[in-house]
Design a protein around this motif. Structure first.
Motif, PDB file in Angstrom:
ATOM      1  N   ALA A   1      13.558  13.604  58.375  1.00 35.17           N
ATOM      2  CA  ALA A   1      14.881  13.284  57.839  1.00 35.17           C
ATOM      3  C   ALA A   1      15.900  13.892  58.803  1.00 35.17           C
ATOM      4  CB  ALA A   1      15.048  13.872  56.448  1.00 35.17           C
TER       5      ALA A   1
ATOM      6  N   GLU B   1      15.216   3.535  65.356  1.00 36.38           N
ATOM      7  CA  GLU B   1      15.125   3.795  63.914  1.00 36.38           C
ATOM      8  C   GLU B   1      14.516   2.602  63.176  1.00 36.38           C
ATOM      9  OE1 GLU B   1      18.830   4.328  61.709  1.00 36.38           O
ATOM     10  OE2 GLU B   1      17.858   5.872  60.509  1.00 36.38           O
TER      11      GLU B   1
ATOM     12  N   HIS C   1      16.276   6.771  58.432  1.00 32.16           N
ATOM     13  CA  HIS C   1      16.023   8.212  58.385  1.00 32.16           C
ATOM     14  C   HIS C   1      17.261   9.018  58.774  1.00 32.16           C
ATOM     15  CE1 HIS C   1      11.837   7.142  58.059  1.00 32.16           C
ATOM     16  NE2 HIS C   1      11.422   8.387  58.187  1.00 32.16           N
TER      17      HIS C   1
ATOM     18  N   ALA D   1      16.576  13.233  50.922  1.00 34.70           N
ATOM     19  CA  ALA D   1      15.410  13.414  51.807  1.00 34.70           C
ATOM     20  C   ALA D   1      14.146  13.655  50.988  1.00 34.70           C
ATOM     21  CB  ALA D   1      15.656  14.564  52.775  1.00 34.70           C
TER      22      ALA D   1
ATOM     23  N   GLY E   1      12.803  10.446  50.221  1.00 36.96           N
ATOM     24  CA  GLY E   1      12.616   9.540  51.353  1.00 36.96           C
ATOM     25  C   GLY E   1      13.783   8.583  51.548  1.00 36.96           C
TER      26      GLY E   1
END
Ligand code: INS
Length: 343
Positions: free
Chosen positions: A91, A112, A119, A290, A293
């Motif tokens: 993260a 990404e 993220h 985070a 997720g």
């Protein structure tokens, strides 16, 4: 288990994030502080029990079992940390700007998009500031009619060494470049720069202050006074002009004292105090997301959009003309997020 965070860059912002996570944020701990300047790293790590120091991010990555990273180095050093962090699936909270060039921002969003989901959250902390959020709601509500224009003042006490004319745009006005579309609800389409008489207190011949005119799709005009050697403190304000009203944010909410023949109010010394509450909310939301997720704030897509406008802004500084902003990409489906604070 708490999120294991590395803080990369132990300057003013990085050190502030270390103490923030240690003292005010729940669900995360700083396990690594990275800075080639060992003394700085050690000083910042001293506030976080158990944090080890490293000279390079790669060393922390190999050693510290990281879940997450906060990147608080200068902008041109973000990409070399972001790319390996993405590869490791961490993260990421990257301070603004995402990167200093469009090319670099593109490389970052391409890398990404090889992952399953975003993220990266970008540290545009003004999106977490109460005043900006209230102004955004007021615009949406239409209570005062349509928004016509914004007067933005962005004043810093002084500039750090190495601060250049383009940094006025890429490092400082980048905040308004992000917040104007956030408030107005539509992208910026042109940038123009006017340079008034120079402040002789600005170091190295820097042409400071400047007025940066940001125009959005429907013609809302934001006039940004970037003025970074004002000596007296850190002051960031916006006055929004509506069809039937004017709204102002960012004026000091501190006590007003009349004494010795004058009325006074204190001014925040730096961004740490002016946006302290916003940073706290930003980092707590990033940590909470985070754990699930997710990200919960401006994404790398917002970072890319800002870098495109900043590019046009630097060109406008040189040309003296109104420069159009052209976005080469359409927003990928990958960046559709549930965060109310992402574009
Ligand atoms: C800092 C920070 C501040 C901004 C400054 C900039 O890095 O982003 O919020 O006011 O101009 O140099």
């Amino acid at each position: 288990a708490p999120l294991r965070v590395a803080v990369v860059g132990a300057g003013m912002m990085g050190a502030d994030h270390v103490s923030r996570i240690t003292q005010r944020i729940s669900g995360a701990e700083v396990v690594a502080v990275v800075d080639p300047d060992t003394a700085r790293a050690t000083a910042a790590a001293a506030t976080a029990p158990g944090a080890k120091t490293y000279a390079a991010f790669e060393d922390a990555l190999a050693d510290a079992q990281l879940d997450a990273v906060i990147i608080a180095t200068p902008g041109f050093l973000h990409e070399p940390v972001i790319l390996p962090a993405l590869e490791a699936g961490l993260a990421i909270l990257s301070e603004k700007p995402l990167s200093e060039t469009v090319e670099s921002s593109l490389r970052i969003i391409e890398a990404e998009q090889k992952l399953d989901r975003p993220h990266i959250q970008v540290g545009f902390m003004r999106r977490f500031d109460k005043g900006y959020l209230e102004l955004r709601e007021l615009v949406k509500s239409g209570a005062n009619g349509a928004l016509l224009a914004l007067h933005c003042a962005h004043r810093n006490p002084s500039t750090p060494p190495n601060y250049s004319e383009s940094a006025l745009i890429t490092d400082s006005v980048i905040h308004e470049i992000d917040t104007v579309p956030f408030i107005v609800g539509e992208p910026i389409v042109s940038v123009e720069v006017k340079k008034p008489r120079r402040n002789s207190l600005a170091p190295g011949g820097l042409l400071d202050p400047q007025f940066v005119l940001l125009e959005t799709v429907s013609g809302v005009l934001a006039i940004v006074e970037i003025n970074v050697n004002v000596q007296f403190g850190y002051q960031v304000t916006t006055d929004a002009v509506f069809e039937s009203g004017v709204a102002s944010i960012g004026r000091a909410e501190t006590i007003q004292i009349a004494s010795a023949g004058a009325i006074g109010q204190s001014v925040t010394p730096s961004f740490k105090e002016r946006f302290g509450a916003a940073y706290d909310v930003e980092v707590q939301r990033w940590v909470d997301a985070a754990h699930k997720g997710e990200i919960d704030g401006p994404s790398a897509w917002d970072g890319y959009l800002a870098s495109v406008v900043a590019d046009a802004g630097v060109l406008a500084q040189q040309s003296g003309k109104k420069e159009p902003v052209t976005y080469a990409l359409e927003k990928p489906a990958f960046y559709e997020t549930t965060s109310s604070l992402a574009t």
